[in-house]
Design an enzyme around this catalytic site. Structure first.
Site, PDB file in Angstrom:
ATOM      1  N   LYS A   1       2.398  -4.651 -83.042  1.00  0.00           N
ATOM      2  CA  LYS A   1       2.373  -3.998 -81.736  1.00  0.00           C
ATOM      3  C   LYS A   1       3.736  -3.408 -81.461  1.00  0.00           C
ATOM      4  CE  LYS A   1       0.147  -3.524 -77.791  1.00  0.00           C
ATOM      5  NZ  LYS A   1       0.573  -2.119 -77.831  1.00  0.00           N
TER       6      LYS A   1
ATOM      7  N   LYS B   1       6.899  -0.496 -84.567  1.00  0.00           N
ATOM      8  CA  LYS B   1       7.461   0.562 -83.717  1.00  0.00           C
ATOM      9  C   LYS B   1       7.215   1.900 -84.394  1.00  0.00           C
ATOM     10  CE  LYS B   1       9.733   0.770 -79.779  1.00  0.00           C
ATOM     11  NZ  LYS B   1       9.622  -0.150 -78.640  1.00  0.00           N
TER      12      LYS B   1
ATOM     13  N   THR C   1       7.021  -3.566 -67.496  1.00  0.00           N
ATOM     14  CA  THR C   1       8.316  -3.887 -68.108  1.00  0.00           C
ATOM     15  C   THR C   1       9.317  -4.268 -67.021  1.00  0.00           C
ATOM     16  OG1 THR C   1       7.843  -2.382 -69.918  1.00  0.00           O
ATOM     17  CG2 THR C   1      10.147  -2.967 -69.591  1.00  0.00           C
TER      18      THR C   1
ATOM     19  N   ASN D   1      11.029   5.052 -66.812  1.00  0.00           N
ATOM     20  CA  ASN D   1       9.962   4.121 -66.429  1.00  0.00           C
ATOM     21  C   ASN D   1      10.537   2.749 -66.083  1.00  0.00           C
ATOM     22  OD1 ASN D   1       8.245   1.744 -67.522  1.00  0.00           O
ATOM     23  ND2 ASN D   1       6.728   3.271 -66.967  1.00  0.00           N
TER      24      ASN D   1
ATOM     25  N   SER E   1       0.522  -5.031 -72.145  1.00  0.00           N
ATOM     26  CA  SER E   1      -0.184  -4.314 -73.216  1.00  0.00           C
ATOM     27  C   SER E   1      -1.197  -5.253 -73.875  1.00  0.00           C
ATOM     28  CB  SER E   1       0.794  -3.815 -74.278  1.00  0.00           C
ATOM     29  OG  SER E   1       1.289  -2.554 -73.938  1.00  0.00           O
TER      30      SER E   1
HETATM   31  P1  NAD Z   1      11.969   6.567 -70.304  1.00  0.00           P
HETATM   32  O1  NAD Z   1      11.837   7.676 -71.252  1.00  0.00           O
HETATM   33  O2  NAD Z   1      10.976   6.446 -69.209  1.00  0.00           O
HETATM   34  O3  NAD Z   1      13.426   6.597 -69.635  1.00  0.00           O
HETATM   35  C1  NAD Z   1      14.610   6.644 -70.364  1.00  0.00           C
HETATM   36  C2  NAD Z   1      15.730   6.885 -69.353  1.00  0.00           C
HETATM   37  O4  NAD Z   1      16.982   6.755 -70.012  1.00  0.00           O
HETATM   38  C3  NAD Z   1      15.705   8.290 -68.745  1.00  0.00           C
HETATM   39  O5  NAD Z   1      16.032   8.202 -67.380  1.00  0.00           O
HETATM   40  C4  NAD Z   1      16.834   9.007 -69.486  1.00  0.00           C
HETATM   41  O6  NAD Z   1      17.395  10.046 -68.742  1.00  0.00           O
HETATM   42  C5  NAD Z   1      17.792   7.862 -69.665  1.00  0.00           C
HETATM   43  N1  NAD Z   1      18.749   8.072 -70.733  1.00  0.00           N
HETATM   44  C6  NAD Z   1      18.558   8.623 -71.966  1.00  0.00           C
HETATM   45  N2  NAD Z   1      19.715   8.631 -72.641  1.00  0.00           N
HETATM   46  C7  NAD Z   1      20.644   8.052 -71.840  1.00  0.00           C
HETATM   47  C8  NAD Z   1      22.015   7.766 -71.945  1.00  0.00           C
HETATM   48  N3  NAD Z   1      22.696   8.086 -73.070  1.00  0.00           N
HETATM   49  N4  NAD Z   1      22.647   7.163 -70.908  1.00  0.00           N
HETATM   50  C9  NAD Z   1      21.964   6.849 -69.785  1.00  0.00           C
HETATM   51  N5  NAD Z   1      20.675   7.098 -69.612  1.00  0.00           N
HETATM   52  C10 NAD Z   1      20.025   7.697 -70.610  1.00  0.00           C
HETATM   53  O7  NAD Z   1      12.027   5.235 -71.193  1.00  0.00           O
HETATM   54  P2  NAD Z   1      11.654   3.763 -70.791  1.00  0.00           P
HETATM   55  O8  NAD Z   1      10.259   3.516 -71.207  1.00  0.00           O
HETATM   56  O9  NAD Z   1      12.094   3.495 -69.404  1.00  0.00           O
HETATM   57  O10 NAD Z   1      12.566   2.952 -71.823  1.00  0.00           O
HETATM   58  C11 NAD Z   1      13.925   2.635 -71.531  1.00  0.00           C
HETATM   59  C12 NAD Z   1      14.339   1.460 -72.388  1.00  0.00           C
HETATM   60  O11 NAD Z   1      13.469   0.359 -72.118  1.00  0.00           O
HETATM   61  C13 NAD Z   1      14.248   1.696 -73.896  1.00  0.00           C
HETATM   62  O12 NAD Z   1      15.261   0.982 -74.558  1.00  0.00           O
HETATM   63  C14 NAD Z   1      12.903   1.111 -74.248  1.00  0.00           C
HETATM   64  O13 NAD Z   1      12.811   0.746 -75.612  1.00  0.00           O
HETATM   65  C15 NAD Z   1      12.902  -0.090 -73.334  1.00  0.00           C
HETATM   66  N6  NAD Z   1      11.574  -0.631 -73.094  1.00  0.00           N
HETATM   67  C16 NAD Z   1      10.596   0.116 -72.527  1.00  0.00           C
HETATM   68  C17 NAD Z   1       9.339  -0.446 -72.350  1.00  0.00           C
HETATM   69  C18 NAD Z   1       8.222   0.315 -71.693  1.00  0.00           C
HETATM   70  O14 NAD Z   1       7.159  -0.283 -71.512  1.00  0.00           O
HETATM   71  N7  NAD Z   1       8.393   1.542 -71.296  1.00  0.00           N
HETATM   72  C19 NAD Z   1       9.091  -1.751 -72.758  1.00  0.00           C
HETATM   73  C20 NAD Z   1      10.119  -2.494 -73.325  1.00  0.00           C
HETATM   74  C21 NAD Z   1      11.362  -1.915 -73.487  1.00  0.00           C
END
Ligand code: NAD
Length: 427
Positions: free
Chosen positions: A68, A104, A188, A219, A356
């Site tokens: 997953k 992933k 999350t 997100n 999930s």
């Molecule tokens: P997303 O695409 O919704 O948001 C990413 C955010 O990070 C955006 O606001 C973007 O502008 C910002 N960003 C990108 N590069 C950056 C930088 N250099 N400095 C500061 N901000 C920056 O992604 P997400 O789903 O919110 O994921 C964010 C993190 O959370 C990732 O590491 C992801 O692996 C982790 N995560 C997400 C989930 C999920 O369910 N969405 C679950 C577990 C972990």
């Protein structure tokens, strides 16, 4: 910066292995991904030209169940990054005791440069290329950086076309109308919020006296910022890829979120509109945000944000890793020396994969849960595993990250051993 992300991730494993009794053969297997697929995806662009994108899907370990993990669309996606993220997913699923292994995926591109139609064609092409590698009992993708419910819907639809049967359980994080779970989009952040509430209670830290800085306003980051703000924490700084804002008195997070969603851009975060005129603010860089004098720092963007180069300048007392891998292993040591407590990614951001799992269960049973049930079960799981990890850390006098890895390793070790020794026989 570590040599490779995967070698850095493996250092956490090595450290935890010192505290676990495990057959060395079993431990050796956990250092390598089970299978890594690299694909080329030709896409017809809107102007008639053809572009070929590089995509990946990695299944790290499936001893505990089908693998997953999310799919990331980002210019910096590499095989090493995807393998490391799959490694973390393996441990995260074990921490939450989910019947899943870790995986992933990713495509190397800047999705902001593609039209919606191009993105849809790219997504369908990616599913065509990895269709034999995924499936409800094999490997189940989900959203990650720059992918969302709409992209998951396209993936589910394309997979169903290929298989000639509606297959909602192949992907999670889908739109609710396509079999998505209520509460997945907020899961999350909600999971991280539960971890934080439990921790703050144990630490005797009152939300009203707690300042927070959140890096990343997507997100995960924007929702946790809002949840914290509503719970009375003072969120003083937020940022996205272009930079951030800081207001000592605290930011109006719900307004910033509304503005950002309405503009579909990032401008609201810099307060070019009227929102931030409510509170005086300073424009700051992402580096400055990380080094603010706050109680809680929430990295919620990308990996490798706190490294040995800036760890000495971090002033927060607690770090909650909502992003995957925001702190490198050499930075861990510096933070530990400074007495900064890090709540690790494999616990803190595990709410997403937990819901999930709930979505996958609902798809397979055909019975759908109300939001209250989803959130109640999420809270129970997050609180129980936070308590467990806290107890291990106390008992063995280790940091919380090592405790989380020990917790996961115990479960993974049992699952791998239980499968027997077939693969170890010499011929
Ligand atoms: P997303 O695409 O919704 O948001 C990413 C955010 O990070 C955006 O606001 C973007 O502008 C910002 N960003 C990108 N590069 C950056 C930088 N250099 N400095 C500061 N901000 C920056 O992604 P997400 O789903 O919110 O994921 C964010 C993190 O959370 C990732 O590491 C992801 O692996 C982790 N995560 C997400 C989930 C999920 O369910 N969405 C679950 C577990 C972990």
């Amino acid at each position: 910066m570590p040599e490779t992300l995967l070698s850095d991730a493996n250092q956490r494993l090595e450290k935890a292995l010192r505290y676990v009794t495990m057959d060395p053969d079993v431990a050796a297997r956990l250092h390598y991904p089970k299978a890594s697929l690299i694909v080329s995806i030709p896409v017809r662009m809107d102007n008639g030209t053809l572009r070929v994108f590089q995509g990946y899907r990695v299944r790290y370990d499936d001893s505990r169940g089908p693998t997953k993990g999310g799919v990331r669309y980002h210019p910096s996606v590499t095989l090493d990054e995807v393998q490391s993220l799959a490694f973390w997913m393996t441990f995260k699923c074990a921490v939450l005791n989910l019947p899943f292994g870790g995986a992933k995926g990713g495509i190397t591109l800047n999705p902001k440069e593609l039209s919606k139609f191009e993105l849809e064609r790219l997504t369908r092409g990616y599913v065509d290329a990895i269709a034999d590698f995924i499936g409800p009992d094999i490997d189940i993708p989900a959203p990650d950086v720059y992918t969302n419910a709409m992209v998951m819907g396209w993936m589910m639809d394309q997979y169903s076309i290929i298989r000639r049967q509606i297959t909602p359980a192949v992907v999670t994080g889908k739109p609710v109308t396509m079999g998505g779970s209520l509460g997945r989009e907020t899961a999350t952040a909600m999971g991280a919020f539960f971890v934080m509430q439990t921790a703050m209670q144990r630490l005797g830290q009152n939300p009203a006296n707690t300042t927070v800085a959140v890096q990343g306003f997507g997100n995960a980051g924007s929702i946790i910022a809002e949840l914290l703000s509503k719970a009375g924490y003072r969120v003083v700084a937020v940022s996205d890829s272009k930079g951030g804002v800081y207001a000592k008195k605290g930011l109006d997070i719900p307004s910033i979120r509304r503005f950002k969603e309405a503009s579909r851009g990032l401008k609201a975060v810099y307060c070019e509109g009227s929102v931030c005129n409510i509170v005086e603010h300073d424009v700051i860089t992402n580096e400055e945000l990380l080094e603010l004098d706050v109680d809680v720092l929430v990295p919620a963007a990308l990996e490798n944000q706190i490294t040995k180069d800036n760890a000495d300048r971090i002033r927060a007392r607690y770090i909650f890793e909502v992003a995957n891998g925001p702190v490198t292993s050499d930075a861990d040591e510096i933070l530990n020396r400074k007495g900064i407590q890090v709540f690790p990614d494999i616990l803190t951001n595990a709410g997403g994969v937990t819901v999930s799992y709930f979505e996958w269960v609902q798809n397979r049973s055909g019975s759908y849960w109300p939001l209250e049930k989803v959130n109640r079960k999420l809270e129970q799981s997050m609180n129980a595993e936070t308590d467990h990890i806290w107890a291990i850390a106390q008992e063995l006098s280790v940091d919380l990250r090592t405790a989380a890895y020990i917790h996961a390793l115990n479960r993974l070790g049992e699952a791998i051993s239980a499968r027997g020794t077939r693969e170890f026989y010499l011929t």
